[in-house]
Design a protein around this motif. Structure first.
Motif, short mmCIF file in Angstrom:
data_model
loop_
_atom_site.label_atom_id
_atom_site.label_comp_id
_atom_site.label_asym_id
_atom_site.label_seq_id
_atom_site.Cartn_x
_atom_site.Cartn_y
_atom_site.Cartn_z
N LEU A 134 6.34 100.82 43.20
CA LEU A 134 6.79 100.64 41.92
C LEU A 134 7.83 101.99 41.38
O LEU A 134 8.83 101.75 40.97
CB LEU A 134 5.75 100.48 40.88
N THR A 135 7.52 103.06 41.46
CA THR A 135 8.33 104.25 41.21
C THR A 135 9.70 104.37 41.60
O THR A 135 10.72 104.61 41.12
CB THR A 135 7.49 105.32 41.47
N ILE A 136 9.38 103.98 43.26
CA ILE A 136 10.78 104.01 43.83
C ILE A 136 11.83 103.10 43.49
O ILE A 136 12.81 103.25 43.31
CB ILE A 136 10.52 104.00 45.61
N ALA A 137 11.05 101.78 43.36
CA ALA A 137 11.81 100.80 42.95
C ALA A 137 12.52 100.99 41.41
O ALA A 137 13.69 100.34 41.30
CB ALA A 137 11.16 99.46 42.89
N LEU A 138 11.88 101.40 40.48
CA LEU A 138 12.11 101.88 39.34
C LEU A 138 13.51 102.56 39.41
O LEU A 138 14.62 102.41 38.83
CB LEU A 138 11.32 102.19 38.34
N HIS A 139 13.20 103.74 40.03
CA HIS A 139 14.62 104.73 40.09
C HIS A 139 15.73 104.24 40.81
O HIS A 139 16.78 104.49 40.76
CB HIS A 139 14.02 105.96 40.37
N TYR A 140 15.36 103.16 41.82
CA TYR A 140 16.28 102.81 42.78
C TYR A 140 17.37 101.77 41.96
O TYR A 140 18.48 101.64 42.08
CB TYR A 140 15.58 101.99 44.02
N CYS A 141 16.87 100.95 41.13
CA CYS A 141 17.19 99.87 40.72
C CYS A 141 17.99 100.26 39.13
O CYS A 141 18.99 99.58 38.85
CB CYS A 141 16.60 98.80 40.25
N PHE A 142 17.23 101.18 38.43
CA PHE A 142 17.70 101.35 37.14
C PHE A 142 18.56 102.79 37.36
O PHE A 142 18.30 103.43 38.17
CB PHE A 142 16.86 101.65 36.32
N GLU A 143 19.74 103.09 36.42
CA GLU A 143 20.41 104.33 36.35
C GLU A 143 19.72 105.54 35.66
O GLU A 143 20.22 105.68 34.42
CB GLU A 143 21.50 103.89 35.69
N THR A 144 18.46 105.77 35.90
CA THR A 144 17.73 106.94 35.19
C THR A 144 18.53 108.11 35.59
O THR A 144 19.36 108.49 36.52
CB THR A 144 16.24 107.11 35.71
N PRO A 145 18.77 109.32 34.52
CA PRO A 145 18.05 109.17 33.26
C PRO A 145 18.98 108.37 32.26
O PRO A 145 18.39 108.41 30.95
CB PRO A 145 18.18 110.52 32.78
N LYS A 199 17.42 92.74 34.88
CA LYS A 199 18.40 93.44 34.47
C LYS A 199 19.60 92.76 33.85
O LYS A 199 20.25 93.18 32.68
CB LYS A 199 19.18 94.44 35.55
N THR A 200 19.80 91.68 34.24
CA THR A 200 20.64 90.63 33.78
C THR A 200 20.30 90.04 32.48
O THR A 200 21.04 89.19 31.81
CB THR A 200 21.04 89.62 34.79
N LYS A 201 18.95 89.89 32.16
CA LYS A 201 18.29 88.97 31.09
C LYS A 201 18.32 89.88 29.81
O LYS A 201 17.76 91.19 29.85
CB LYS A 201 16.92 88.36 31.58
N SER A 202 18.65 89.18 28.63
CA SER A 202 18.58 90.08 27.71
C SER A 202 17.52 89.71 26.74
O SER A 202 16.46 89.05 26.99
CB SER A 202 20.04 89.59 26.62
N GLY A 203 17.43 90.72 25.96
CA GLY A 203 16.19 90.87 24.79
C GLY A 203 14.78 91.03 25.43
O GLY A 203 14.80 91.71 26.63
N PRO A 204 13.50 90.95 24.96
CA PRO A 204 12.21 91.72 25.29
C PRO A 204 11.98 90.75 26.78
O PRO A 204 12.02 89.58 26.90
CB PRO A 204 11.37 91.51 24.31
#
Length: 593
Positions: free
Chosen positions: A54-65, A234-239
């Motif tokens: 999960l950690t790897i996937a989050l940092h791979y898919c999202f542009e942190t920081p 990532k493509t969906k808006s809102g909560p």
């Protein structure tokens, strides 16, 4: 251990240069690295092993920081720390002057929010998302990773409730592993269990009913599935909420099979997973076990006794009573406010309620202590574990504020036993026709007395005791810090005559004892393992002023700053209340006078 990929990852930017098919190998290396370090340096193990993919996937898919990631609770963030530039310092984790065991804003730009307590991530991430909207930034992602045990907390529900009526770009990742430190409890756990075994909620989906876009449940150890889900969300808006199923302790057989023990197992063999034995046979018991075993003994004699804890049955040792009397001992989950008011409700009906709660977590139920217990003068007994400095967990977990924040509450008795026998007797005293609320606070770790199971004896409320007579200076201590005082007096030897008094109660103070001390001594030292602002020392000073005391009172306690993480002995020295520091102060005062 070969780190062919991990050794080249110094930031998530490096991670995102890898091909997706390389991430499985990276996960293997990251898991092995965590096991290798924690096996010798100790720390929280199971939670971080469970979220490697999960950690790897989050940092791979999202542009942190740039995209903001909040971990809840922070002890699952070891992999996150390693991937965000702290791999080479990871061996200093939880050590004095090393990196923190929890996310910490001043430590890294990737730690967007400090999270040592649970259930704060949704509110924090929602606040960040609304701020982005106000600034006109509609592209930034805001992700909260919260465990199933944490989402059952009232604060998490408050965040969900608000988020559902916003258009905030918020993604909640529900890390569902059916366990916090102890197994998760409650109706929400049952609901999530139904979802994970294939009974996918439809019309009665509680998340969708709160206006969230719901996805899942998916396998939290399946990297391709995680990557696909995140790219879609990532493509969906809102909560929106992604329900992810993980196994705490994943990758270490023993940690998977005994998730409670391997939450923070101490040192273990990294190859076999076996916890290395500690030579505890000749040691005095832990204060928490003195509490748990004494309460069990009392409960066997008195059917009116009940026990309550918010998610800490093992840590508080209420587990002894839960095993023997499951209908009279309750784990209510990570819900400190509920625990206190539940105790109040039971007290109105004549039960003798013992609410076992860590000092640092009692802070989360302060209003309930005042409004629901003290204001109604209900005889709830708060058994406050982990009081004082707790060591490597650091500033979020030190139990140093309870004396100060409880002292101002009317009707409340506040006691702090110096040793295991006093703790036992105070628990017994609380069962003897108690007519008002009472707090009994005691430290993490072991005492000094092995033969603590003495016959029960009721102690006088508000009465202290003289541990050693003297004539040159009087030392007044409250609680288990008494041991440090005794050690310092012994090390001074016969050069000076030092008196030592164990006050035993902060409220009510033993005014008769204090008056006799004021009459005899011109130099008085107060010592406590709580904050020096507003605690025991200030209580003595206030009373001294009413008596027109003309001598000098020197206050020792936790300084007016947040104490970081480190070995407990190191921290007591830094705070100036170790045995050696107390000795130095005593000698300085005596030499000056």
């Amino acid at each position: 251990m070969t780190l062919d990929l991990l050794s080249h990852i110094h930031s998530p930017e490096d991670l995102r240069q890898l091909k997706a098919k390389q991430l499985e190998q990276l996960a293997k290396e990251l898991r092995e690295f965590i096991i290798d370090v924690v096996s010798t340096k100790e720390g929280h193990l199971g939670a971080s092993l469970g979220v490697v993919e999960l950690t790897i996937a989050l940092h791979y898919c999202f542009e942190t920081p740039k995209d903001l990631l909040v971990w809840d609770v922070g002890h699952q963030a070891y992999g996150h720390k390693i991937l965000t530039g702290r791999r080479d310092r990871f061996e200093t984790n939880r050590k004095l002057n090393g990196i923190s065991g929890f996310p910490k804003r001043e430590e890294s730009i990737y730690d967007t929010f400090g999270t040592g307590h649970s259930s704060t991530s949704i509110s924090a991430a929602l606040g960040m998302a609304i701020s982005s909207q106000l600034k006109g930034d509609f592209q930034k992602q805001h992700i909260a990773v919260i465990g199933d045990a944490s989402i059952a907390s009232g604060m998490a529900f408050e965040g969900l409730n608000h988020a559902g009526v916003t258009k905030a770009n918020l993604l909640i990742v529900l890390n569902d592993n059916a366990i916090g430190i102890d197994p998760s409890v409650g109706a929400l756990k049952t609901y999530l269990t139904k979802a994970k075994i294939g009974k996918k909620p439809s019309q009665d989906n509680i998340i969708e009913a709160l206006n969230f876009h719901y996805e899942g449940p998916i396998d939290g150890h399946d990297l391709p599935e995680l990557l696909k889900a995140f790219e879609t969300l990532k493509t969906k808006s809102g909560p929106k909420l992604l329900h992810v199923i993980t196994k705490k302790g994943k990758g270490l057989k023993q940690a998977e099979e005994d998730q409670v023990k391997y939450h923070a197992p101490g040192k273990f063999d990294k190859l076999t997973g076996e916890v290395l034995p500690k030579n505890n046979q000749d040691l005095a018991p832990k204060f928490q076990d003195v509490f748990g075993l004494t309460l069990l003994e009392l409960a066997q004699q008195d059917e009116a006794i009940v026990g309550i804890t918010p998610a800490m049955p093992t840590g508080s040792s209420l587990k002894y009573m839960m095993d023997a009397f499951p209908d009279r001992a309750f784990d209510v989950g990570i819900a400190e406010q509920h625990a206190v008011t539940l105790a109040a409700g039971m007290a109105t009906q004549g039960h003798k309620v013992f609410c076992a709660i860590y000092s640092t977590f009692l802070q989360r139920a302060y209003d309930q202590v005042i409004h629901d217990v003290a204001l109604q003068n209900l005889p709830v007994v708060f058994c406050i574990d982990r009081a004082g400095l707790v060591g490597n967990d650091g500033a979020t977990h030190h139990g140093v504020f309870d004396l100060a924040f409880l002292r101002c509450i009317p009707n409340l008795i506040i006691a702090a036993p110096a040793d295991a026998i006093e703790l036992r007797q105070l628990l017994y005293t609380a069962t003897q026709n108690l007519q008002q609320p009472m707090a009994i606070r005691y430290p993490r770790g072991r005492g000094q007395i092995k033969d603590w199971k003495t016959p029960f004896e009721k102690l006088d409320i508000g009465k202290g005791r003289c541990l050693q007579e003297g004539s040159d200076v009087a030392v007044l201590s409250l609680g288990s810090i008494s041991r440090h005082v005794s050690e310092s007096i012994r090390s001074v030897g016969d050069r000076f005559s030092i008196a030592h008094y164990d006050l035993r109660y902060l409220k009510p103070l033993d005014e008769n004892l204090l008056e006799s001390v004021f009459d005899k001594f011109q130099q008085i030292i107060t010592i406590e393992d709580g904050t020096v602002k507003g605690g025991f020392g200030d209580a003595v000073l206030e009373f001294a002023q009413t008596q027109n005391y003309t001598g000098h009172i020197h206050k020792l306690g936790i300084p007016d700053r947040f104490i970081e993480h480190g070995d407990t002995d190191e921290l007591y020295a830094l705070a100036g209340i170790s045995s050696e520091k107390i000795k130095e102060i005593i000698l300085c005062i005596l030499n000056q006078s």
